[in-house]
Motif scaffolding. Structure first.
Motif, PDB file in Angstrom:
ATOM      1  N   GLU A  80       5.299  -0.705   2.714  1.00  0.00           N
ATOM      2  CA  GLU A  80       4.274  -0.967   3.727  1.00  0.00           C
ATOM      3  C   GLU A  80       3.298  -1.980   3.147  1.00  0.00           C
ATOM      4  N   VAL A 124       0.816  -1.215   0.000  1.00  0.00           N
ATOM      5  CA  VAL A 124       0.000   0.000   0.000  1.00  0.00           C
ATOM      6  C   VAL A 124       0.848   1.263   0.000  1.00  0.00           C
ATOM      7  N   ASN A 125       2.156   1.104   0.212  1.00  0.00           N
ATOM      8  CA  ASN A 125       3.023   2.284   0.221  1.00  0.00           C
ATOM      9  C   ASN A 125       4.445   1.869  -0.128  1.00  0.00           C
ATOM     10  N   GLN A 126       5.024   2.527  -1.121  1.00  0.00           N
ATOM     11  CA  GLN A 126       6.404   2.266  -1.531  1.00  0.00           C
ATOM     12  C   GLN A 126       7.250   3.469  -1.157  1.00  0.00           C
ATOM     13  N   LYS A 127       8.292   3.236  -0.373  1.00  0.00           N
ATOM     14  CA  LYS A 127       9.095   4.328   0.159  1.00  0.00           C
ATOM     15  C   LYS A 127      10.483   4.413  -0.468  1.00  0.00           C
TER      16      LYS A 127
END
Length: 234
Positions: free
Chosen positions: A77, A59-62
């Protein structure tokens, strides 16, 4: 002497190798991955397949391609939504009626009710809101519930059933709180005494009974029409 020195260096190299191997395995590298690193080509030996510790959806690529990273840095994430927690805050007087294991429903916006059970009731009240936090553990295999969305929760008090209605049904007429009830000849304003409100529903203590046809939509227009008719009749 040269033999002893070479033997010592070999043992030291083996110790370092074993330490690195165990460290990679502890980081989640499989024995198959480790074998490929040891026996692959020079280029392949510098590639590493990153495996998540759990199944789910990113849901989240950092990070971005080519970015340098450090030890302990969070890269992605991942959320497993096959089973979710749903929290609600109940007024203290309502929370006293329920216990863990009681039947309930979670209703997503625009979706069908999902039957579940009450998994947790906080032992203390929230200092700011003076409410009791409760939690439902809900199976969500089809993804009906989305993380961070607002939902309605319903709890059934089998021992002390209460009558409730949508808050939209309540209105004020001549500073008196009540509802419009449909009768054989039209609509009648009936004063009511209400209790706590939860999830858009309000408890009715006195005034109407189960089975009464209470108007829940268009109350404002009906109120204006009846007041206009009353003025014209006067």
């Amino acid at each position: 002497r040269r033999f002893l020195e070479d033997r010592g260096q070999q043992r030291e190299a083996q110790a370092v190798y074993q330490h690195v191997k165990e460290k990679l395995l502890n980081m989640g590298l499989s024995k198959k991955d480790l074998y490929q690193l040891e026996h692959g080509s020079h280029l392949e030996g510098h590639k590493y397949i990153l495996r998540a510790p759990l199944s789910g959806t990113v849901v989240n690529q950092k990070v971005v391609l080519g970015q340098g990273i450090g030890a302990g840095e969070e890269l992605f994430e991942i959320v497993d939504t096959s089973r979710v927690w749903v929290f609600a805050n109940l007024p203290i007087e309502q929370a006293r009626r329920f216990k863990e294991g009681d039947q309930g429903q979670v209703v997503p916006q625009g979706g069908a009710p999902i039957h579940t059970v009450l998994a947790y009731v906080a032992p203390v009240a929230d200092e700011a809101t003076r409410t009791i936090r409760v939690r439902f553990d809900v199976d969500n295999p089809k993804g009906q519930l989305k993380p961070n969305e607002f939902v309605q929760v319903r709890l059934s008090d089998q021992k002390n059933p209460v009558l409730s209605m949508p808050l939209s049904a309540i209105t004020l007429v001549n500073r008196e709180r009540g509802v419009f009830v449909q009768t054989q000849t039209g609509f009648e304003f009936v004063p009511v005494e209400v209790g706590p409100e939860t999830g858009g529903l309000v408890e009715v203590i006195h005034g109407v009974r189960a089975g009464d046809a209470v108007v829940t939509e268009g109350v404002f227009d009906l109120k204006n029409a009846m007041m206009k008719s009353s003025i014209e009749g006067a």
